[in-house]
Write an enzyme that holds these catalytic residues in place. Sequence first.
Site, mmCIF file in Angstrom:
data_model
loop_
_atom_site.group_PDB
_atom_site.id
_atom_site.type_symbol
_atom_site.label_atom_id
_atom_site.label_comp_id
_atom_site.label_asym_id
_atom_site.label_seq_id
_atom_site.Cartn_x
_atom_site.Cartn_y
_atom_site.Cartn_z
ATOM 1 N N ASP A 253 0.755 -1.059 0.011
ATOM 2 C CA ASP A 253 0.071 -0.079 0.078
ATOM 3 C C ASP A 253 0.596 1.212 -0.019
ATOM 4 O O ASP A 253 0.521 2.077 0.571
ATOM 5 C CB ASP A 253 -0.731 -0.030 1.093
ATOM 6 N N ASP B 104 -4.536 -0.693 -2.002
ATOM 7 C CA ASP B 104 -5.782 -0.711 -1.385
ATOM 8 C C ASP B 104 -6.756 0.017 -2.514
ATOM 9 O O ASP B 104 -6.417 1.052 -3.147
ATOM 10 C CB ASP B 104 -5.443 0.253 -0.205
ATOM 11 N N HIS C 74 -10.944 0.495 -2.935
ATOM 12 C CA HIS C 74 -12.130 0.480 -2.561
ATOM 13 C C HIS C 74 -13.148 1.140 -3.446
ATOM 14 O O HIS C 74 -12.879 1.920 -4.153
ATOM 15 C CB HIS C 74 -12.224 1.339 -1.100
ATOM 16 N N HIS D 101 -17.513 2.408 0.433
ATOM 17 C CA HIS D 101 -17.035 1.320 1.182
ATOM 18 C C HIS D 101 -17.466 1.285 2.605
ATOM 19 O O HIS D 101 -17.310 2.237 3.182
ATOM 20 C CB HIS D 101 -15.610 1.244 0.908
ATOM 21 N N HIS E 131 -11.144 6.816 1.472
ATOM 22 C CA HIS E 131 -9.525 6.873 0.832
ATOM 23 C C HIS E 131 -9.515 5.483 -0.049
ATOM 24 O O HIS E 131 -10.288 4.848 -0.129
ATOM 25 C CB HIS E 131 -8.702 6.249 2.320
ATOM 26 N N LYS F 74 -6.702 -4.785 -3.281
ATOM 27 C CA LYS F 74 -7.647 -5.475 -2.085
ATOM 28 C C LYS F 74 -8.604 -4.683 -1.414
ATOM 29 O O LYS F 74 -8.372 -3.485 -1.728
ATOM 30 C CB LYS F 74 -6.661 -6.066 -1.159
ATOM 31 N N CYS G 105 -2.087 -2.893 7.589
ATOM 32 C CA CYS G 105 -1.878 -3.683 6.410
ATOM 33 C C CYS G 105 -0.500 -4.427 6.458
ATOM 34 O O CYS G 105 -0.606 -5.571 6.140
ATOM 35 C CB CYS G 105 -2.088 -2.857 5.123
#
Length: 246
Positions: free
Chosen positions: A48, A86, A88, A92, A121, A146, A191
């Site tokens: 990330d 990351d 989303h 989310h 984010h 992810k 993470c």
Amino acid sequence: MELANRRTLIKAMGVAWGMALSGTLARALAKAPATLKPDAQSALIVVDVQNCFITGGTLAVKGGEEVVPVINHIAGAFQNVVMTQDWHTPGHVSFASSHAGKKPFDMIQLPYGQQVLWPDHCVQGTADAELAHDLKIPQAELVIRKGYHKDVDSYSAFTEADGKTSTGLSGYLRERGIKTIYIAGLATDFCVAWTALDGRKAGFRVFVVEDACRGIDLNGSVAKAWAGMEKAGVKRIQSSDIELAA
Ligand SMILES: [Zn+2]
């Protein structure tokens, strides 16, 4: 003080001093070897390192951008590099804005357990979700995204926060013959830690490169994360422990 007593005291101090020394020695010996040489069965996982998690991003980790030169530097030692992103959906489930009356860093109960709520984010397709511009690892072989299921978060690069939905990463690494993973990136206590713990569960040897990570640290979460990782057999190393190619 009588001479005999003084002698006893000095002797006792000597014993204590010796114990302190041997404690230091024991800690030094328990540390990972000074030089680690990543081989063909090793992979660096860069977690990330995205605009959202560095200064100017929507969920900036303090000093997040400082990991970029360190990661660029060590990446040269690896034949295999995987990056995570990351990623989303808008609205989310991990966003505070998706829950009436909630604000960032509140906790809520979701069907799969406790969830920290974050500012919006890393929304798919936005500049905020892009990998950090200064990250220079053109040889990276895989970018694993992810957190793209709207109702499930995913700190770990291996398994989503429901504890059962796989991202496919362990299968990928196994099929590529990878046995050891080195983890760097953001954030140490979320993470990075979850990826490290799941890496151990999946049977990999795991090193976390401490100075190539930065944490968010909510209520001592960085110290807690390190304790959990060390208990699980994750080795804490520094970038200087990695031997760079000549
Ligand atoms: Zn996220």
